[in-house]
Design a protein around this motif. Structure first.
Motif, PDB file in Angstrom:
ATOM      1  N   LEU A 160       9.175   2.364  -3.717  1.00  0.00           N
ATOM      2  CA  LEU A 160       8.179   3.376  -3.824  1.00  0.00           C
ATOM      3  C   LEU A 160       7.358   3.186  -4.591  1.00  0.00           C
ATOM      4  CD1 LEU A 160      11.322   5.811  -2.092  1.00  0.00           C
ATOM      5  CD2 LEU A 160       9.351   4.552  -0.778  1.00  0.00           C
ATOM      6  N   GLN A 161       6.896   2.285  -4.834  1.00  0.00           N
ATOM      7  CA  GLN A 161       5.446   1.994  -6.824  1.00  0.00           C
ATOM      8  C   GLN A 161       4.624   2.626  -5.963  1.00  0.00           C
ATOM      9  OE1 GLN A 161       5.294   1.964  -9.717  1.00  0.00           O
ATOM     10  NE2 GLN A 161       7.905   1.837  -9.786  1.00  0.00           N
ATOM     11  N   LYS A 205       2.465  -2.780  -7.620  1.00  0.00           N
ATOM     12  CA  LYS A 205       3.295  -2.653  -8.706  1.00  0.00           C
ATOM     13  C   LYS A 205       4.748  -2.517  -7.791  1.00  0.00           C
ATOM     14  CE  LYS A 205       0.992  -1.247 -12.356  1.00  0.00           C
ATOM     15  NZ  LYS A 205       0.811   0.032 -13.040  1.00  0.00           N
ATOM     16  N   ARG A 206       4.976  -2.535  -6.801  1.00  0.00           N
ATOM     17  CA  ARG A 206       5.539  -2.124  -5.570  1.00  0.00           C
ATOM     18  C   ARG A 206       6.790  -4.070  -5.677  1.00  0.00           C
ATOM     19  NH1 ARG A 206       3.214  -0.555  -0.427  1.00  0.00           N
ATOM     20  NH2 ARG A 206       2.329   1.093  -1.653  1.00  0.00           N
ATOM     21  N   MET A 207       8.249  -3.529  -5.740  1.00  0.00           N
ATOM     22  CA  MET A 207       8.913  -4.641  -5.459  1.00  0.00           C
ATOM     23  C   MET A 207       8.633  -6.341  -4.325  1.00  0.00           C
ATOM     24  SD  MET A 207      13.405  -4.594  -5.518  1.00  0.00           S
ATOM     25  CE  MET A 207      12.175  -3.072  -6.469  1.00  0.00           C
ATOM     26  N   ALA A 234       9.207  -9.256  -1.354  1.00  0.00           N
ATOM     27  CA  ALA A 234      10.580  -9.273  -0.755  1.00  0.00           C
ATOM     28  C   ALA A 234      12.296 -10.213  -2.044  1.00  0.00           C
ATOM     29  CB  ALA A 234      10.655  -9.362   0.336  1.00  0.00           C
ATOM     30  N   HIS A 235      11.100 -10.672  -1.826  1.00  0.00           N
ATOM     31  CA  HIS A 235      12.003 -12.112  -2.833  1.00  0.00           C
ATOM     32  C   HIS A 235      12.404 -11.128  -4.482  1.00  0.00           C
ATOM     33  CE1 HIS A 235       8.680 -12.995  -4.931  1.00  0.00           C
ATOM     34  NE2 HIS A 235       9.271 -12.842  -6.009  1.00  0.00           N
ATOM     35  N   GLU A 236      12.259 -10.266  -4.610  1.00  0.00           N
ATOM     36  CA  GLU A 236      12.901  -9.731  -5.961  1.00  0.00           C
ATOM     37  C   GLU A 236      13.826  -8.238  -5.239  1.00  0.00           C
ATOM     38  OE1 GLU A 236       8.524  -9.536  -9.012  1.00  0.00           O
ATOM     39  OE2 GLU A 236       8.348  -7.866  -6.359  1.00  0.00           O
ATOM     40  N   ALA A 237      13.206  -8.469  -4.191  1.00  0.00           N
ATOM     41  CA  ALA A 237      14.177  -6.999  -3.548  1.00  0.00           C
ATOM     42  C   ALA A 237      15.642  -7.301  -3.824  1.00  0.00           C
ATOM     43  CB  ALA A 237      13.458  -6.485  -2.633  1.00  0.00           C
ATOM     44  N   LEU A 238      15.425  -9.115  -2.745  1.00  0.00           N
ATOM     45  CA  LEU A 238      16.353  -9.609  -2.580  1.00  0.00           C
ATOM     46  C   LEU A 238      17.664 -10.093  -3.953  1.00  0.00           C
ATOM     47  CD1 LEU A 238      15.874 -11.716   0.555  1.00  0.00           C
ATOM     48  CD2 LEU A 238      17.145  -9.768   0.272  1.00  0.00           C
ATOM     49  N   GLN A 239      17.248 -10.106  -4.855  1.00  0.00           N
ATOM     50  CA  GLN A 239      17.498 -10.028  -6.059  1.00  0.00           C
ATOM     51  C   GLN A 239      17.860  -9.109  -7.030  1.00  0.00           C
ATOM     52  OE1 GLN A 239      18.593 -13.494  -7.044  1.00  0.00           O
ATOM     53  NE2 GLN A 239      18.105 -13.522  -4.234  1.00  0.00           N
ATOM     54  N   HIS A 240      17.387  -7.876  -6.795  1.00  0.00           N
ATOM     55  CA  HIS A 240      17.764  -6.556  -7.429  1.00  0.00           C
ATOM     56  C   HIS A 240      19.590  -6.594  -7.346  1.00  0.00           C
ATOM     57  CE1 HIS A 240      17.879  -2.427  -8.338  1.00  0.00           C
ATOM     58  NE2 HIS A 240      16.623  -2.383  -8.812  1.00  0.00           N
TER      59      HIS A 240
END
Length: 152
Positions: free
Chosen positions: A85-86, A91-93, A95-101
């Motif tokens: 929710l940036q 700066k918003r996450m 998809a590939h970043e979200a999957l690694q969170h």
């Protein structure tokens, strides 16, 4: 990604995260929680003919996601939601970043365990293939000979 964060918020407490009743109200409610629009978003807002003459009150002291969800979600969940929710899309996450969170660690490991790809059979050289074929043929011949002689 924004929508996933909004849905996550609603699933947490059963209330829409940004319950606006019109486009302008929606933008106001978002800013009440997240703070002011980015300069690029403000410029787009001011150039939009539907919003001519409208402006928002001071949004420099937003409610914040932390205040809204304190005690309702874990730190990892809040970090994940904040990344989704940036206000600034750059700066918003993604998809590939979200999957690694780290919030998804348990789910990701469980999924990966379920889809483990069987190890591929190593490619053999022609000599290895010939030796394997010869050994198999010899074993088959020995078994056939044993049966023929009444031993099996």
């Amino acid at each position: 990604m924004w929508a996933i964060g909004c849905i996550m918020g609603e699933l947490t407490d059963g209330q829409p995260l940004y319950p606006g009743e019109s486009e302008i109200d929606q933008l106001y409610v978002i800013q009440k929680v997240m703070g002011p629009l980015t300069p690029e978003q403000t410029e787009l807002f001011l150039r939009n003919p539907r919003f001519v003459g409208l402006k928002f009150p001071d949004m420099s002291r937003p409610e914040t996601l932390e205040k809204r969800y304190v005690g309702k979600v874990t730190k990892k969940a809040l970090s994940f939601m904040k990344g989704l929710l940036q206000m600034d899309p750059s700066k918003r996450m993604q998809a590939h970043e979200a999957l690694q969170h780290s919030y998804l660690d348990g789910l990701r490991e469980e999924y990966e365990a379920q889809i483990q790809v069987p190890q591929q059979v190593p490619q053999s050289t022609p000599n290895q293939a010939a030796a394997t074929t010869t050994a198999a043929a010899a074993a088959a011949a020995a078994a056939a000979q044993k049966r023929a002689s009444g031993g099996g």
